[in-house]
Structures are given as C-alpha cells and as structure tokens.
Design an enzyme around this catalytic site. Structure first.
Site, PDB file in Angstrom:
ATOM      1  CB  SER A  51       6.413  -4.636   1.095  1.00  0.00           C
ATOM      2  OG  SER A  51       7.587  -5.281   0.774  1.00  0.00           O
TER       3      SER A  51
ATOM      4  CG  ASP B  89       4.704 -11.953  -1.978  1.00  0.00           C
ATOM      5  OD1 ASP B  89       5.888 -11.943  -2.383  1.00  0.00           O
ATOM      6  OD2 ASP B  89       4.287 -11.237  -1.043  1.00  0.00           O
TER       7      ASP B  89
ATOM      8  CG  HIS C 210       5.471  -8.237  -2.662  1.00  0.00           C
ATOM      9  ND1 HIS C 210       5.499  -8.927  -1.476  1.00  0.00           N
ATOM     10  CD2 HIS C 210       6.226  -7.125  -2.452  1.00  0.00           C
ATOM     11  CE1 HIS C 210       6.243  -8.279  -0.599  1.00  0.00           C
ATOM     12  NE2 HIS C 210       6.685  -7.173  -1.163  1.00  0.00           N
TER      13      HIS C 210
END
Ligand SMILES: *[C@@H]1O[C@H](CO)[C@@H](O)[C@H](O)[C@H]1NC(C)=O
Ligand SMILES: *[C@@H]1O[C@H](CO)[C@@H](O)[C@H](O)[C@H]1NC(C)=O
Ligand SMILES: *[C@@H]1O[C@H](CO)[C@@H](O)[C@H](O)[C@H]1NC(C)=O
Ligand SMILES: *[C@@H]1O[C@H](CO)[C@@H](O)[C@H](O)[C@H]1NC(C)=O
Ligand SMILES: *[C@@H]1O[C@H](CO)[C@@H](O)[C@H](O)[C@H]1NC(C)=O
Length: 510
Positions: free
Chosen positions: A191, A447, A472
């Site tokens: 991320s 994602d 994700h």
C-alpha cells in the site's frame, strides 16, 4: 466525505501497519479497522498453529518487544533539535550473522510485533536466514510526540521525512548488529509503504539492495477516478463472484437513492437506511451516499480479507435469488447486513461528526491514523476516490470539490495547493516511471489501487507482477491453504526474485 483510504493490508500490515489506503468516509474507516483486527487475529492463530519458523510459540518464550529509537523531528533542519520516539520491532530468530536484513516498512497505521512474525516476508526471512526489522511510520501509532497532531506540529509528517527515518534506522541497526556490506538489505511494504519501499530503493540505493513494492500507488493523482472504475470492473468480475447483473443492480440502487434525494424524500431515506440523525443538511446527504459507497469500495479493496466481506456475498445480496425486490430495497439489505456485522444500531451520516473525528488531535497508539493520512493526501498524494465519471456506479455527490474542501476545513490547505503538491510528488519520485533498479512491483487486478501502480516491466530490473483475482496486498499475507493458484504462483515468483537478488549481492560483494 472521504479522505483517501489507502491502507493495505497484510497480515499484519495489518497487523503491522500495512493495511490501509483509501479515502473513505466513516464506514470505510470502520471497514479498515475491522480488516486490521481480523488480520491480526488470523496472524495470531497462524502463529499458535505453526509457531515462528517452525518453532512452536511457548508462553513466556522469546517474543519481539516494542523498542524505541529517538529520531530528529526534522531531518532537514539540524538547528531544530526536537526529537520523537519511533517504535520498531526486531526478530533475530532466523538470522545468521552473514545473512541478509529484511526491512518491513510501516505506513498509515500502527505496527505491532506481527510485522516481524507473520507474513510472506517472514516466510522468506526464515528461508534466507534474514534478520527481520520493522519501523513504524512517523506520526502513526506510538511514533509521535504527545503534541504531534496539532495543526502546528503535524508539518513534519511527509514521505521525505519518513524515508530519512528509514536511513537513520538503517544506521542504528547496522551499528547494533555489527553489520557489514555482506549483510544485504531488502525492503518490503504494501500500500503506501509499498510506495515507500520502491522510493527507499530509488533514493537510497546505497542502503538497500532491492525492494518489493506491493500494491504501491506510486503515481499520485488528485482526482482518482480510476479507483471506482476498477471497483465497477471487480463487481462485474466472475472470477471473484461478481457479475454484470450485480454491477447494474448497484448502479440502479444508487440512482434510486439519488432520485429520492432530488425529490426531497429525506425521511424515507433516513428510515430505509437506518440513519442515526436527519438528512436535512446537504452535507449529511453526501455523507450518506459516501458511506453507502464505502461498503462496496471496502468490500472490493479487501475482498476475502475478512469472513463475510467479499464481493460474492455483496453481489448475492444485490443480484441473487428472485426478481421480486428492487435494487433500492436490496441496497438497504446490504446496509443492514453491514450494520449487523459491525454491531451498530444505526448509520451515522453526520458530516459534522466525521469532520470532528478528523479534527481530533488525540493520539491513538493502535489503529489507522486517519487525520494523519488525510493530511498526507492534502500535502502529497491527492488520491481522491471520486464518482463524477458517468461510468461510476455510485453517486456523483462523491465529488472532487467536496474532497478538496476537506483539506481546507481540516488543515486550511487550499485546493490549488493540494494540486501543486500532487504534481510535485510525481516530479520528485518519478510517478510510475521511477527509473530505479531492482524493484519488484506486485499488484492484484481486483484491487482498485492497482490503477496507480506499475503493472508492466519498466526495465530488466524494474519488474511487475499483476495477480489475477486478488485484492489489496494479498501477496503479503502468510501462505494459506485456500490461496488461489494465481496468488501461490505470484509468491513463488517473489521468492525466486528475492533469492536471485541475494545471489547477485553475494557475487557483487565477495
Ligand atoms: C534546543 O534548541 C533550543 C533553541 O535553539 C535551545 O534553547 C535548547 O538549549 C536546545 N536544547 C538542547 C538539548 O540542545
Ligand atoms: C558487536 O561488536 C561488539 C564489539 O566487538 C560486541 O561487543 C557485540 O557483542 C557485537 N554485537 C553483536 C550483536 O554481534
Ligand atoms: C417520494 O415520496 C412520495 C410519497 O411517499 C412518493 O409518492 C414518491 O414516489 C417518492 N419519490 C421518489 C423519487 O421516491
Ligand atoms: C483469470 O483467471 C480466470 C480463471 O480463474 C480466467 O478465466 C481469466 O481469463 C483470467 N483473467 C486474466 C486477465 O488472465
Ligand atoms: C564478506 O564475505 C566474503 C565471502 O564470504 C568474505 O571473504 C569477507 O571477509 C566478508 N566480509 C566481511 C566484512 O565480513
């Protein structure tokens, strides 16, 4: 109102700090926290079952403890002698003194011991006898001064300062463990920390030999319309239990809500969606549709991270069974199902409440740092998940204007200033053309954040893996028996790349 919800994942990213990313309203924040906890729970169970590196966990046995490194608050002004306590964890259980160092980078939430105990990087550390170290990001979790979140003090929160924290952490660990050039450093993150992982290699190539960047939105973007484009694609993707019928039903449900808003049928909406308060104010109407959209965005972003939170389940509510019910009614079922899972009796759609949460400068040593993350979107990344594109299935009330307003309302940062900050970030790091070397970019095609990532090989040593059907940061989770084959294959490729890098480093330094 939404403030980027990034937040990755991971097991502990979750646990460890990588969960997040996202601009979300309150509901998105609730989903993030829930994913975090369920990942932590999963890591705990996994450790109880399998131990760390094959060694069972004994109660009272060695367990990494939180440690603190005092860092300059402002690395770029040596006249400023203020410092802050930065939390970190070390797991030296797999290490042999000639072995490599795996640096796990924290992001927009707190980290815990699970960052060095669980996850794919820990499985690889065991295989390659690596020292595992994890550094919490400044201003998140416990890594912050008591007065740190005030308007005046939050200004030393930036990715540039964070990367410099990593460089001084590198020095500290090197001295503490008497490391030499033979101890090859690799970094990992997912991320926003995925971006930091790539950028640490880009900006400090003498400190870290190579980087794995999972679900890293390296391209900053003010108006991130691509987010909901991917959400729509994922809701209609049969690989994860979506369908065209599901997407159409979601779209029709939101249209019906918009129509009722336009017609002024507010008390009907308030009742149907179990709102805690009235919807008389326009800002609360936006908050309602934003919260409803969050359920779908959060479900897609974290598909299969928590039981019950997946695309198949939500699409079953929206499009399964007979034709009897309208899409609007089905949307109310999705909301009620969400409230039941969160053990909430009503949906808080007060914009003022949401704003008050972001203005709260109290520090929470565990969890996602929402105020801090919104600050970083306003000063560096944008990432606003808008819905003004006609193909977006939610409500156009999710507008860029309302997101930018938040930067003014919470931090006094003007829209042109946010826009130029985003442009600068891409100039500074090279967006999705970083021109670095030895970086592996890993993304999942479900994602929504993959839209801002590196999806194709950029050069012989800047490589990309795009995983079919995962959300994700899925690659960072510990290996699970139910992992889809595409994910298993991706982990094998990451593993092989890490092995190849370590071999190349051995050749280079011997
Ligand atoms: C830090 O800087 C301030 C102002 O420049 C100075 O008054 C103070 O003595 C310094 N503190 C330390 C511990 O050096
Ligand atoms: C590092 O070297 C010092 C001095 O030789 C020694 O006392 C210390 O135990 C070493 N530390 C580690 C972790 O090997
Ligand atoms: C608004 O409510 C009225 C009365 O309940 C109803 O007749 C009308 O169809 C509703 N309008 C919309 C757009 O739902
Ligand atoms: C992803 O995998 C599914 C099978 O599970 C396959 O039908 C589909 O074509 C694949 N998609 C891509 C983009 O490769
Ligand atoms: C690094 O490894 C090489 C080959 O194993 C060895 O010859 C050399 O002494 C090592 N250097 C240090 C500083 O440990």
């Amino acid at each position: 109102m939404r403030s980027a919800l990034l937040h990755c994942c991971f097991a502990l990213s979750a646990l460890s700090g990588l969960l997040s990313l996202g601009t979300g309203g309150k509901v998105f924040r609730q989903i993030k926290e829930q994913v975090r906890w369920s990942q932590e729970l999963r890591a705990r169970k996994h450790l109880q079952l399998y131990g760390v590196g094959g060694r069972p966990l004994v109660p009272g046995g060695p367990w990494p403890k939180a440690e603190t490194l005092w860092q300059p608050l402002d690395h770029f002004n040596r006249q400023n002698n203020l410092t802050f306590p930065q939390r970190f964890f070390v797991n030296d259980g797999f290490w042999n003194p000639q072995g490599p160092v795996f640096l796990f980078i924290g992001g927009e939430s707190s980290i815990s011991e699970y960052s060095v105990l669980s996850g794919h990087h820990v499985e690889m550390a065991q295989r390659y006898n690596a020292l595992v170290v994890a550094l919490e990001h400044r201003y998140y979790g416990a890594s912050i001064n008591p007065d740190g979140l005030s308007q005046e003090n939050i200004r030393f929160l930036s990715s540039q300062q964070a990367l410099t924290d990593l460089s001084s952490f590198h020095l500290y660990i090197t001295q503490r463990f008497n490391l030499t050039r033979n101890n090859t450093w690799l970094c990992f993150g997912g991320s926003y920390p995925g971006s930091l992982s790539a950028w640490f290699r880009l900006k400090f190539p003498h400190l870290v030999f190579a980087a794995v960047a999972s679900s890293a939105p390296v391209r900053a973007q003010l108006d991130f319309t691509g987010y909901n484009k991917v959400v729509a694609e994922s809701l209609s993707n049969p690989v994860v239990g979506g369908s065209d019928k599901c997407l159409q039903a979601v779209s029709a449900g939101f249209h019906a809500v918009d129509d009722k808003l336009k017609a002024g049928n507010l008390s009907e909406l308030q009742k149907d969606f179990l709102c805690c308060g009235s919807l008389d104010l326009a800002e609360d109407q936006s908050e309602l549709v934003s919260n409803l959209a969050d359920i779908f965005m959060g479900t897609v972003q974290y598909n299969r991270e928590t039981a019950g939170y997946d695309i198949a389940a939500v699409c079953n509510l929206m499009a399964g069974g007979g034709e009897g019910e309208s899409s609007y009614t089905r949307l109310t079922h999705v909301l009620k199902d969400y409230l039941a899972r969160m053990a909430l009796s009503c949906l808080d759609s007060s914009f003022q409440n949401s704003l008050a949460e972001l203005q709260d400068t109290q520090i929470n040593p565990v969890g996602v740092g929402e105020r801090q993350w919104v600050y970083q979107t306003c000063t560096e990344f944008g990432y606003y998940q808008t819905c003004e594109d006609p193909r977006c299935p939610f409500s156009p009330l999710l507008s860029l204007r309302s997101q930018l307003q938040l930067c003014s309302q919470v931090f006094g940062i003007s829209p042109p200033s946010v826009e130029s900050a985003v442009t600068f970030t891409n100039e500074f790091y090279g967006a999705d053309h970083p021109k670095s070397s030895r970086i592996l970019f890993v993304n999942g095609d479900i994602d929504p954040w993959h839209a801002l990532g590196v999806l194709k090989d950029r050069s012989r040593s800047e490589r990309a893996i795009l995983i079919n059907g995962t959300a994700h940061c899925a690659d960072m989770n510990p290996t699970q028996p139910q992992d889809p084959p595409s994910l298993t294959l991706a982990r094998q490729q990451i593993n092989k790349q890490v092995g190849d890098w370590l071999e190349a480093a051995r050749k280079e330094f011997s």
